[in-house]
Design an enzyme around this catalytic site. Structure first.
Site, PDB file in Angstrom:
ATOM      1  N   ARG A  77       1.143  32.805   0.503  1.00 33.43           N
ATOM      2  CA  ARG A  77       2.166  31.796   0.766  1.00 33.43           C
ATOM      3  C   ARG A  77       3.258  32.377   1.646  1.00 33.43           C
ATOM      4  NH1 ARG A  77       2.140  27.825  -3.102  1.00 33.43           N
ATOM      5  NH2 ARG A  77       3.258  26.680  -1.495  1.00 33.43           N
ATOM      6  N   LYS A 120       4.133  22.986 -14.431  1.00 27.89           N
ATOM      7  CA  LYS A 120       4.159  21.843 -13.514  1.00 27.89           C
ATOM      8  C   LYS A 120       3.377  20.651 -14.057  1.00 27.89           C
ATOM      9  CE  LYS A 120       4.011  25.194  -9.729  1.00 27.89           C
ATOM     10  NZ  LYS A 120       3.206  25.644  -8.579  1.00 27.89           N
ATOM     11  N   ARG A 141      -0.330  12.866  -0.278  1.00 29.77           N
ATOM     12  CA  ARG A 141      -1.361  13.785   0.205  1.00 29.77           C
ATOM     13  C   ARG A 141      -2.556  13.978  -0.718  1.00 29.77           C
ATOM     14  NH1 ARG A 141       1.027  18.855   3.086  1.00 29.77           N
ATOM     15  NH2 ARG A 141      -1.217  19.180   3.335  1.00 29.77           N
ATOM     16  N   PRO A 196       6.065  19.602  -5.921  1.00 27.85           N
ATOM     17  CA  PRO A 196       6.805  19.572  -7.191  1.00 27.85           C
ATOM     18  C   PRO A 196       6.593  20.834  -8.033  1.00 27.85           C
ATOM     19  CG  PRO A 196       5.671  17.500  -6.812  1.00 27.85           C
ATOM     20  CD  PRO A 196       5.168  18.467  -5.770  1.00 27.85           C
ATOM     21  N   GLU A 197       7.694  21.485  -8.353  1.00 27.48           N
ATOM     22  CA  GLU A 197       7.671  22.660  -9.236  1.00 27.48           C
ATOM     23  C   GLU A 197       8.396  22.279 -10.534  1.00 27.48           C
ATOM     24  OE1 GLU A 197       8.909  26.267  -7.246  1.00 27.48           O
ATOM     25  OE2 GLU A 197       8.249  25.525  -5.300  1.00 27.48           O
ATOM     26  N   HIS A 216       2.159   4.569  -1.282  1.00 29.13           N
ATOM     27  CA  HIS A 216       1.213   5.589  -1.715  1.00 29.13           C
ATOM     28  C   HIS A 216       0.984   5.575  -3.219  1.00 29.13           C
ATOM     29  CE1 HIS A 216       1.179   6.997   2.356  1.00 29.13           C
ATOM     30  NE2 HIS A 216       2.503   7.107   2.350  1.00 29.13           N
TER      31      HIS A 216
END
Ligand SMILES: [Zn+2]
Length: 269
Positions: free
Chosen positions: A250, A59, A112, A2-3, A93
């Site tokens: 990245r 974020k 995660r 998520p950005e 989750h």
């Protein structure tokens, strides 16, 4: 991951579903997510309160509970929010459930487990402590220019550095550079004024459009890099194969043909 556009949509979702309802309990199913607060304290301090408003910086998402207490949320790699009826129907989750008096719940889901939840007194104090830069949609053109003029390194690393500009991550940094036709490894020090201005406009435009598209890849313009980035992807402008390189730790995807400018580029070694 998520950005800014995803988190802005989480904010709108939270506002549309979860404000002004009495919280009757907080069910922490996995305590890894809690930062500087225990499950018991989180529940004790939120019980009986209501979320009254929310705000976002980069974020990070903040929900204000009455009594001037802020819940802070960071979505890590896979975090998201889900509002649903009946505590027994929680998604797989769900790590924390905020249970409301109307029997609906707001779940913080996070497959995660890189997400964070905390309680804070003051948003500005928190942002200062984290040394976060201005939000990528709030930053002015002159602030943006100053950031680029006072730092060294590849332009993509600048965009990713939350301490300089908050909100842009790997995916949207690539998209912004694709739009501005700048190679991600370009050193910021060689960017001309008009290129910096173009980059600023591209950042605003991409982030706004992504928010409008609800950060849903299927709704993003077909001309964007996002639906094509990855092995075998082709540039929407010239049809050539996209390339990748590791920049700032990245993986960047870009079109080596469209994103270059002889005087401004040093290709990665
Ligand atoms: Zn191209």
């Amino acid at each position: 991951m998520p950005e800014l556009p995803e988190v802005e949509n989480f904010k709108r979702y939270l506002n549309a579903t979860s404000l002004h309802q009495r919280i009757i309990s907080v069910d922490v199913r996995d305590a890894y997510v809690l930062k500087s607060v225990t499950a018991r304290e989180l529940a004790r301090r939120l019980k009986g309160r209501r979320f009254e408003s929310s705000c976002r910086h980069g974020k990070h998402l903040f929900a204000r509970a009455d009594g001037d207490l802020w819940l802070r949320l960071h979505f890590g790699m896979t975090g998201s929010l889900r509002y649903f009826k009946g505590q027994g129907k929680a998604p797989n989750h769900a790590r924390v459930l905020f249970v409301f008096a109307n029997t609906h719940c707001l779940a913080f889901e996070d497959q995660r487990k890189f997400g964070e939840i905390g309680l804070i007194k003051d948003v500005n104090e928190f942002l200062k402590k984290r040394v976060l830069g201005p939000d990528a949609l709030d930053i002015s053109r002159s602030q943006f220019r100053d950031v680029l003029r006072t730092h060294r390194g590849p332009v993509k690393s600048m965009l990713l550095n939350q301490k300089l500009i908050a909100g842009v991550g790997n995916i949207y940094a690539d998209e912004i550079l694709f739009r501005a036709r700048i190679h991600p490894a370009t050193q910021v020090s060689v960017l001309k004024e008009k290129t910096v201005a173009k980059l600023f406009r591209a950042a605003r435009d991409i982030l706004k459009k992504a928010i409008e598209a609800k950060a849903d890849m299927d709704r993003m313009p077909k001309s964007w890099l996002l639906p094509r980035r990855g092995k075998g992807g082709k540039c929407s402008r010239c049809g050539r194969g996209l390339k990748s390189a590791v920049i700032g730790g990245r993986t960047a995807w870009f079109c080596a043909h469209c994103q270059k400018s002889a005087s401004e580029v040093r290709l990665p070694a």
